[in-house]
Enzyme design. Structure first.
Site, PDB file in Angstrom:
ATOM      1  N   GLU A 139       0.881  -0.736   0.139  1.00  0.00           N
ATOM      2  CA  GLU A 139      -0.155   0.111  -0.356  1.00  0.00           C
ATOM      3  C   GLU A 139       0.718   1.726   0.202  1.00  0.00           C
ATOM      4  O   GLU A 139       0.479   2.710  -0.522  1.00  0.00           O
ATOM      5  CB  GLU A 139      -0.668   0.088   0.996  1.00  0.00           C
TER       6      GLU A 139
ATOM      7  N   HIS B 121       1.773   2.898  -2.953  1.00  0.00           N
ATOM      8  CA  HIS B 121       1.644   3.655  -4.265  1.00  0.00           C
ATOM      9  C   HIS B 121       1.600   5.442  -3.581  1.00  0.00           C
ATOM     10  O   HIS B 121       1.605   5.588  -4.846  1.00  0.00           O
ATOM     11  CB  HIS B 121      -0.342   2.887  -4.096  1.00  0.00           C
TER      12      HIS B 121
ATOM     13  N   GLU C 138      -0.824  -1.302  -9.670  1.00  0.00           N
ATOM     14  CA  GLU C 138      -0.765  -2.967  -8.722  1.00  0.00           C
ATOM     15  C   GLU C 138       0.230  -3.802  -8.818  1.00  0.00           C
ATOM     16  O   GLU C 138       0.727  -4.604  -7.387  1.00  0.00           O
ATOM     17  CB  GLU C 138      -1.893  -3.689  -8.783  1.00  0.00           C
TER      18      GLU C 138
END
Length: 424
Positions: free
Chosen positions: A279, A282, A358
């Site tokens: 996470e 990102h 991703e």
């Protein structure tokens, strides 16, 4: 003409539904290619026979509901126009209030309630399905509460947007789409700033992570990634779902790291750290800001296309659709119909970009944690918790998947392991 348009609309919807029913239940295959059977990506190696059967059943039904839900929305807006209900809502609003702003608010209440009534049955079917397959743990009253929160948030947001857009249509003529786009930029950023601290807490309780030792490790990773986070937040999702999730949300001073308590309860510490590193990637690779820039570009193009289509449709079929002019509030269902269609058509592209991001985040996380076993275990647990297909059908991947498939994610981790061994 109205009957003909309605007949063609219903016929197109029926053919669309029949196609996806045939495609998902009879044509498509989700079995693994031979070369992946027996690998760590093979669900038969980490799911039992019952879980394999439930995964296939649940995924097919859930995918079918996804594909028919958006066209149901299109059909709803089309019928609202053809039956003159939008024009009727406008007349009722004008009879109920003197000022235009109040008339718009009343019109939107009628339209929003009608949309809620039309779409809630399918939402309930989806909720019941997730309960049946033990994905959802949410009570009906809690689910209904969330639905009503959604209703009022959507109503309030739509009221602000519609008030500004239709004012611009009246004042700016054919350039309304451009001025509307300019105003949308600060509005979008403001909503993203508010999301973590105003909107999200309406649905769930957020509180600092109870496991302080784990929080310290997560913040150490955040600091090494240059993420200005002071706390990790935990959210009580176990009362609603058995699914797993974690994310970094917000912009500026409202950015925060969030872990679902289901993730904390089910995954090991190493697996949680892998998810957190993913996470945080990102943030490091500026995916949020790239996403905002992409959204603004597409919204500019989308508003331009909608403005051209609305003029052409009202000019040719305005009488059949009971729309006197583009800037008539009764044309709102047409605007929402076109917007929904454009979002659906553009979703394969946005999903492709998202899958690439991703994939980059997965690579970043494995390089940061250097724990391929935890990474693979994480993806296997995510598959099991969500009853997700490891290798979904092509159209499902194109239209639904903003993440790489589990087959792709686990295979890339195994390839990374092989690369590391060859370098030693």
């Amino acid at each position: 003409m109205a009957k003909k348009i309605g007949l063609y609309g219903v016929l197109a919807f029926c053919l669309y539904v029949l196609f996806f029913y045939w495609y998902l239940f009879y044509f498509s295959q989700s079995s693994l290619p031979f070369e992946y059977q027996g690998t760590k990506a093979d669900p038969a190696t980490f799911l039992n026979e019952r879980e394999l059967m439930l995964t296939e059943e649940y995924s097919k039904i859930r995918n079918f509901l996804f594909f028919i839900s958006t066209p149901i929305e299109w059909l709803f807006y089309l019928l609202i126009l053809l039956f003159g209900l939008s024009k009727t809502f406008k007349r009722w609003s004008e009879q109920s209030a003197k000022y235009r702003i109040l008339q718009q608010a009343i019109y939107l209440i009628w339209l929003s309630v009608a949309a809620f009534i039309a779409t809630t049955p399918l939402s309930y079917v989806s909720y019941s399905l997730s309960k049946k397959y033990n994905i959802s743990t949410q009570s009906f009253s809690s689910w209904m509460k969330d639905e009503l929160i959604d209703f009022w948030i959507n109503y309030g947001t739509l009221f602000l947007i519609v008030s500004v857009l239709y004012w611009l249509m009246r004042k700016s003529g054919k350039k309304w789409w451009f001025y509307g786009w300019l105003i949308s930029i600060p509005f979008t950023l403001f909503m993203m700033f508010l999301q973590p601290v105003v909107i999200d807490p309406l649905y769930n309780d957020f509180y600092p992570l109870k496991n302080k030792e784990l929080e310290t490790k997560i913040l150490d990773i955040a600091n090494s990634a240059g993420i200005p986070a002071e706390h990790v937040f935990e959210v009580n999702m176990a009362e609603k779902t058995n699914a797993l999730n974690a994310y970094v949300t917000g912009i500026g001073s409202n950015s925060r790291i969030v872990l679902w308590d289901t993730t904390l309860n089910r995954l090991t510490e190493d697996q949680i750290l892998f998810i957190m590193a993913h996470e945080m990637a990102h943030y490091v690779e500026k995916h949020l800001y790239i996403g905002i820039a992409g959204y603004l570009v597409f919204s500019l193009l989308g508003l331009y296309i909608i403005s051209r289509l609305m003029r052409a449709i009202v000019s040719r079929w305005g009488e059949a659709l009971k729309i006197s002019a583009v800037n008539d509030i009764a044309s709102l269902p047409l605007f929402l119909l076109l917007l929904s269609m454009l979002m659906y058509v553009s979703s394969p592209f946005s999903n492709t970009v998202s899958r690439y991001q991703e994939m980059r985040a997965d690579r970043y996380a494995i390089e940061m944690t250097q724990n391929s076993e935890a990474a693979i275990g994480t993806f296997q647990e995510l598959t099991k918790a969500g009853l997700s297909q490891v290798n979904p059908p092509l159209l499902v991947k194109i239209f639904r998947y903003g993440h790489p498939t589990m087959l792709e994610r686990i295979t890339r981790i195994e390839e990374y392991e092989l690369e590391q061994r060859n370098q030693q």
